[in-house]
Design a protein around this motif. Sequence first.
Motif, PDB file in Angstrom:
ATOM      1  N   PHE A   1      -3.586   4.214  -0.392  1.00  0.00           N
ATOM      2  CA  PHE A   1      -3.932   4.109  -1.801  1.00  0.00           C
ATOM      3  C   PHE A   1      -3.482   2.755  -2.328  1.00  0.00           C
ATOM      4  N   GLY A   2      -4.280   2.187  -3.194  1.00  0.00           N
ATOM      5  CA  GLY A   2      -3.875   0.994  -3.931  1.00  0.00           C
ATOM      6  C   GLY A   2      -3.338   1.469  -5.261  1.00  0.00           C
ATOM      7  N   SER A   3      -3.886   0.955  -6.324  1.00  0.00           N
ATOM      8  CA  SER A   3      -3.449   1.380  -7.650  1.00  0.00           C
ATOM      9  C   SER A   3      -4.184   2.630  -8.120  1.00  0.00           C
ATOM     10  N   ALA A   4      -5.283   2.985  -7.456  1.00  0.00           N
ATOM     11  CA  ALA A   4      -6.061   4.157  -7.852  1.00  0.00           C
ATOM     12  C   ALA A   4      -5.445   5.435  -7.289  1.00  0.00           C
ATOM     13  N   GLN A   5      -5.847   6.562  -7.863  1.00  0.00           N
ATOM     14  CA  GLN A   5      -5.334   7.843  -7.364  1.00  0.00           C
ATOM     15  C   GLN A   5      -6.176   8.386  -6.214  1.00  0.00           C
TER      16      GLN A   5
ATOM     17  N   SER B   1     -12.341  -3.001   0.541  1.00  0.00           N
ATOM     18  CA  SER B   1     -10.876  -3.083   0.648  1.00  0.00           C
ATOM     19  C   SER B   1     -10.420  -3.558   2.025  1.00  0.00           C
TER      20      SER B   1
ATOM     21  N   ALA C   1       0.848  -1.181   0.000  1.00  0.00           N
ATOM     22  CA  ALA C   1       0.000   0.000   0.000  1.00  0.00           C
ATOM     23  C   ALA C   1       0.884   1.233   0.000  1.00  0.00           C
ATOM     24  N   ARG C   2       0.362   2.269  -0.584  1.00  0.00           N
ATOM     25  CA  ARG C   2       1.048   3.558  -0.595  1.00  0.00           C
ATOM     26  C   ARG C   2       0.257   4.470   0.328  1.00  0.00           C
TER      27      ARG C   2
END
Length: 164
Positions: free
Chosen positions: A61-65, A91, A15-16
């Motif tokens: 954030f996952g892959s979405a912005q 999620s 995760a970011r």
Amino acid sequence: MDWLRKILHPDAAPARTMRLDTSHARHVAGLHHQGGFARGWEVAECGALIADRAVVADGVFGSAQHPLGFAMSRKAVDEAEVLSIVVAPGSRGGGLGCALLAAHLARLAEEGVARVFLEVEDGNLPAERLYRHFGFREVGRRKGYYPKPDGSRAAAIAMRLDLA
């Protein structure tokens, strides 16, 4: 930051995490409405909180912005209170809440916070497990604090974590 290294799992979901800004207010409000609270926050409230210099707001954030979750705390001197933490229902269960809370607590510690407080609804077992995993301990209860959809009320469990 030894306390942080001790609690992170090597198998946690990638995760970011990053600081939120007012451009995220609409998504934060949407997430809060999905959090199961009696009253969700409105976009303007979220924007005002995020803009408040005493508030620390982080997103995961996952892959979405757009954030899949957020954590928000208000600082006062060397203490902070977690105002809300939410991960989108679809999620949950994949480690995003753990990654988010770890990053949020690390940032609070970097900003000089020594003690963190929060309240969780009695019976919210996933949240209680997450907080206890990080070392939060119960320091009190508020009977009948949270309104329930059926008209009853649930106790709030007050918890504390010492970061320093």
